[in-house]
Scaffold this motif. Structure first.
Motif, PDB file in Angstrom:
ATOM      1  N   ASP A  84      -5.736  -1.496  -6.722  1.00  0.00           N
ATOM      2  CA  ASP A  84      -6.752  -0.472  -6.441  1.00  0.00           C
ATOM      3  C   ASP A  84      -8.170  -1.043  -6.539  1.00  0.00           C
ATOM      4  OD1 ASP A  84      -4.729   1.358  -6.114  1.00  0.00           O
ATOM      5  OD2 ASP A  84      -4.783   2.002  -8.196  1.00  0.00           O
ATOM      6  N   GLY A 103      -6.135   5.164 -13.612  1.00  0.00           N
ATOM      7  CA  GLY A 103      -5.068   4.603 -12.794  1.00  0.00           C
ATOM      8  C   GLY A 103      -3.727   4.838 -13.449  1.00  0.00           C
ATOM      9  N   PRO A 104      -2.725   4.055 -13.044  1.00  0.00           N
ATOM     10  CA  PRO A 104      -1.366   4.337 -13.513  1.00  0.00           C
ATOM     11  C   PRO A 104      -1.197   4.165 -15.018  1.00  0.00           C
ATOM     12  CG  PRO A 104      -1.449   2.263 -12.295  1.00  0.00           C
ATOM     13  CD  PRO A 104      -2.772   2.923 -12.111  1.00  0.00           C
ATOM     14  N   LYS A 164       0.878  -1.171   0.000  1.00  0.00           N
ATOM     15  CA  LYS A 164       0.000   0.000   0.000  1.00  0.00           C
ATOM     16  C   LYS A 164       0.912   1.216   0.000  1.00  0.00           C
ATOM     17  CE  LYS A 164      -1.665   0.528   3.895  1.00  0.00           C
ATOM     18  NZ  LYS A 164      -0.817   1.673   4.196  1.00  0.00           N
ATOM     19  N   THR A 165       0.947   1.910  -1.132  1.00  0.00           N
ATOM     20  CA  THR A 165       1.722   3.141  -1.165  1.00  0.00           C
ATOM     21  C   THR A 165       0.726   4.286  -1.021  1.00  0.00           C
ATOM     22  OG1 THR A 165       1.544   3.333  -3.537  1.00  0.00           O
ATOM     23  CG2 THR A 165       3.432   2.102  -2.687  1.00  0.00           C
ATOM     24  N   GLU A 166       1.224   5.483  -1.166  1.00  0.00           N
ATOM     25  CA  GLU A 166       0.344   6.637  -0.948  1.00  0.00           C
ATOM     26  C   GLU A 166      -0.853   6.613  -1.904  1.00  0.00           C
ATOM     27  OE1 GLU A 166       0.658  11.423  -0.829  1.00  0.00           O
ATOM     28  OE2 GLU A 166       2.516  10.286  -0.765  1.00  0.00           O
ATOM     29  N   HIS A 167      -0.615   6.137  -3.123  1.00  0.00           N
ATOM     30  CA  HIS A 167      -1.693   6.232  -4.105  1.00  0.00           C
ATOM     31  C   HIS A 167      -2.143   4.907  -4.688  1.00  0.00           C
ATOM     32  CE1 HIS A 167      -1.731  10.512  -3.959  1.00  0.00           C
ATOM     33  NE2 HIS A 167      -0.431  10.542  -4.127  1.00  0.00           N
ATOM     34  N   GLN A 168      -1.564   3.797  -4.257  1.00  0.00           N
ATOM     35  CA  GLN A 168      -2.062   2.552  -4.826  1.00  0.00           C
ATOM     36  C   GLN A 168      -2.009   1.398  -3.842  1.00  0.00           C
ATOM     37  OE1 GLN A 168       0.195   1.964  -8.391  1.00  0.00           O
ATOM     38  NE2 GLN A 168       1.185   0.128  -7.645  1.00  0.00           N
ATOM     39  N   HIS A 169      -2.854   0.452  -4.106  1.00  0.00           N
ATOM     40  CA  HIS A 169      -3.029  -0.667  -3.188  1.00  0.00           C
ATOM     41  C   HIS A 169      -2.994  -1.960  -4.003  1.00  0.00           C
ATOM     42  CE1 HIS A 169      -5.675  -2.650   0.155  1.00  0.00           C
ATOM     43  NE2 HIS A 169      -4.432  -3.047   0.164  1.00  0.00           N
TER      44      HIS A 169
END
Lengths: 380, 280
Positions: free
Chosen positions: B47, B160-161, B26-31
């Motif tokens: 996500d 998303g990314p 789990k980073t700041e913007h993705q899971h």
């Protein structure tokens, strides 16, 4: 509407005094003390008062990680209004399916951030806002926010957001033509309501509109979000939420069984769970009145006095003959006054002043003015 | 986490029992998660969206890989954009004459997939014919002087990314990296529930390629029925290669496939009318 009158408690038990003093000795001052058991108690009480209603905690009231953790454990839902609020939920690994995005005005990035997080319910109140959701129409669920002006709420949220009742049918039918389904209505009668009359009236209006619309639309409206407005106990009168919600329960009984009911409580849940501890750092006599300066003020934890029109119940730990005094915050600004006419006994530098019911819209809206150190958040 | 609930759509969601959590980041913007499910094997989610499962990944990877390669018939150089789990690379390397370059933006994805989804790459990352480049896919195609016969874009959801991999600019840059008569294929979502993706991708590809269309594969864990794979080339003959020719190429490639065969290759280009209606 009359101006709120502040409740002041005088005196405290030895146990209370040593409790606050030992915390200040250990952590310094000012402090915000978080009692998760109070939050749990409030959540359970509201669940009991509103059975069969899905509760979504309004994160904006206090976006504090320990409070959110407790609510996550209680399996609460979350009402989010920004990408920042989604980020804090992501850090707790809360599923997007337990959230609703309720800000009526969103940028495309806000929408994409929310979808990426997995938050798929959005609130709109006009056609321009609706069109922003068109590229994502297969993925989103939309609530239409209706405005019901409230005369007895302390903060009238219907001025800024919500369409009028007259506009509802047009927006819903236009949405259908654009291939977008509006799944229900939402309203927010305002905050800190004195009675639930406005809720009841809004529920009845929404019910009638939805039943009428369901005769015309292809896919039925089935969700009603009754917002917040559940009061915090600023007068320390032991508000009976079961009693407060009784007319709401009765109104909800009149809805079809297969409708889903949401609510967005913030203040009611979090206010009593946080207590503010401040210390007198200066005193003087001005214009013949005692002035006391404490180490937290309207630019800090008492910001809700300005933004939320809240007068928090205060407690001085000693009793004695009182005189009309001024209680001021620590910044250089003259607006930083918590109370201009407060009956206080004679107090000394170093004495503590306790603010109760200070969880909602307090730390959440504080500023960095004067770069004063913010109150330290202590989990009890 | 005891259950994973997909968060793609508001009104419906698929739920997976998490029998064992292997990896969670789990980073700041993705899971990102990789867990085991009794029916589907290892499942990777990003996500809140299922990316791949061990049970049904072959359908997606075989169709995204073998259809362009066998249609072309003489692929020597192939470019993969994304595809960090290694499934596409594994399938491409079954064709012994192909040298492959894979551009993945995040090396951690490859490392994680090798460790926790080992069946996807099946040691493909150790193969000397595989040239792995850690770079942004868009930056790579912009600066690339090499030419490829096939480009396979194996990206994430457009929200998303992987967003840039759905832009017109990206498709235009890819054209510059294709040999004469080359073909680009891309993952393009589940059109029954995301019809806009088909419309958008078609319009964007159509600006830069003379023959843009889609072919389909039904991947069970991509909820919603058929998935579209976008197809774009300047050689319209590529999707009209005869069954006999495909049969010969299929036989000599000796793919040992589980979903792909020449009959389904040709049939996959037959589109239901709700998709055809978007192509104009």
């Amino acid at each position: 509407m009359t101006d709120p009158i502040r409740t002041v408690l005088y005196g405290a038990s030895d146990k209370e005094i040593s409790f606050y003093q030992s915390l200040v000795e250990k952590h310094g001052s000012p402090l915000l003390l978080f009692d998760s058991s109070k939050l749990k108690q409030q959540y359970r009480a509201l669940q009991q008062a509103l059975p069969n209603v899905d509760l979504f905690y309004a994160i904006k009231a206090l976006p504090q990680i320990d409070a959110l953790k407790e609510l996550d454990e209680l399996e609460a839902g979350f009402d989010v209004a920004s990408s920042g609020e989604l980020d804090i939920l992501l850090s707790l690994k809360v599923s997007g399916r337990r959230t609703i995005h309720t800000h009526p005005v969103k940028s495309d990035k806000d929408i994409r951030d929310a979808l990426r997080f997995g938050s798929t319910t959005f609130v709109i109140d006009n056609l321009d806002e609706l069109k922003k959701l068109q590229p994502y129409r297969g993925r989103v669920g939309i609530l239409l926010r209706v405005s019901f002006r409230s005369e007895n709420a302390k903060v009238d949220l219907s001025k800024k957001f919500g369409c009028t009742e007259d506009e509802v049918a047009n927006i819903i039918l236009q949405a259908e033509q654009l291939g977008l389904h509006i799944k229900g209505l939402s309203f927010h009668v305002g905050s800190q309501c004195e009675t639930s009359d406005q809720h009841v009236a809004a529920i009845h209006s929404c019910r009638d509109m939805m039943l009428e619309l369901n005769k015309k639309v292809k896919a039925p409206l089935s969700i009603l979000d009754i917002g917040g407005g559940f009061p915090a106990d600023y007068a320390l009168e032991s508000i009976d939420i079961l009693e407060f919600c009784k007319p709401i329960r009765a109104a909800l009984e009149s809805l079809p069984d297969d409708w889903h009911i949401y609510a967005e409580p913030g203040r009611y849940l979090i206010a009593p769970a946080v207590t503010c501890v401040t210390t007198i750092i200066g005193k003087s006599i001005r214009y013949g009145m005692p002035w006391y300066y404490i180490d937290d003020g309207v630019y800090g934890s008492f910001s809700g006095k300005i933004f939320d029109h809240a007068e928090y119940p205060l407690q001085v730990l000693t009793e004695g003959k009182t005189s009309t005094s001024v209680l001021a915050g620590p910044t250089c600004d003259s607006i930083d006054i918590i109370d201009e006419h407060i009956e206080l006994p004679e107090l000394n530098i170093g004495d503590l002043i306790i603010g109760h019911q200070m969880g909602a819209y307090t730390a959440a809206t504080r500023t960095r003015f004067n770069l004063l150190k913010e109150a330290k958040f202590i989990v009890l | 986490m005891k259950y994973f609930k997909e968060t793609l759509y508001d009104a419906v969601c698929q739920e997976f029992r998490v029998d064992k959590m292997y990896f969670e980041q789990k980073t700041e913007h993705q899971h990102l998660m990789i867990f085991h499910n009794a029916m589907l094997g290892r499942v990777m989610t990003l996500d809140g969206i299922v990316q791949t499962t061990e049970a049904d990944e072959f359908m997606y990877h075989e169709m995204l890989t073998h259809v362009p390669i066998l249609a072309h018939g003489a692929v020597k150089k192939l470019l993969i954009i994304g595809g960090g789990d290694g499934g596409i690379l594994r399938e491409v390397l079954k064709h012994e004459s192909i040298d492959v370059t894979q551009v993945e933006i995040d090396k951690a994805v490859i490392d994680m997939a090798i460790e926790y989804l080992p069946k996807h790459s099946d040691s493909a990352y150790d193969n000397p014919r595989a040239n792995i480049v850690i770079d942004d896919g868009m930056a790579f195609v912009k600066n690339c002087s090499e030419k490829f016969d096939v480009i396979i874009v194996d990206g994430t959801d457009p929200i998303g990314p992987g967003e840039v991999l759905f832009t017109e600019d990206f498709y235009a840059q890819c054209k510059n990296c294709l040999n004469e008569g080359g073909v680009i294929v891309t993952q393009n979502g589940v059109p029954f529930l995301q019809i806009e993706e088909v419309k958008n991708t078609y319009q964007r590809l159509n600006q830069h390629y003379t023959d843009a269309t889609f072919y389909t594969v039904a991947v069970p864990t991509y909820y919603g029925g058929l998935m579209t794979l976008a197809w774009a080339t300047n050689n319209a003959e590529l999707r009209n290669v005869s069954l006999d020719t495909l049969e010969q190429r299929f036989k000599s490639a000796n793919l040992n496939s589980r979903y792909y065969n020449p009959a389904i290759h040709l049939a996959a280009f037959a589109l239901p009318q709700y998709i055809v209606n978007q192509l104009d």
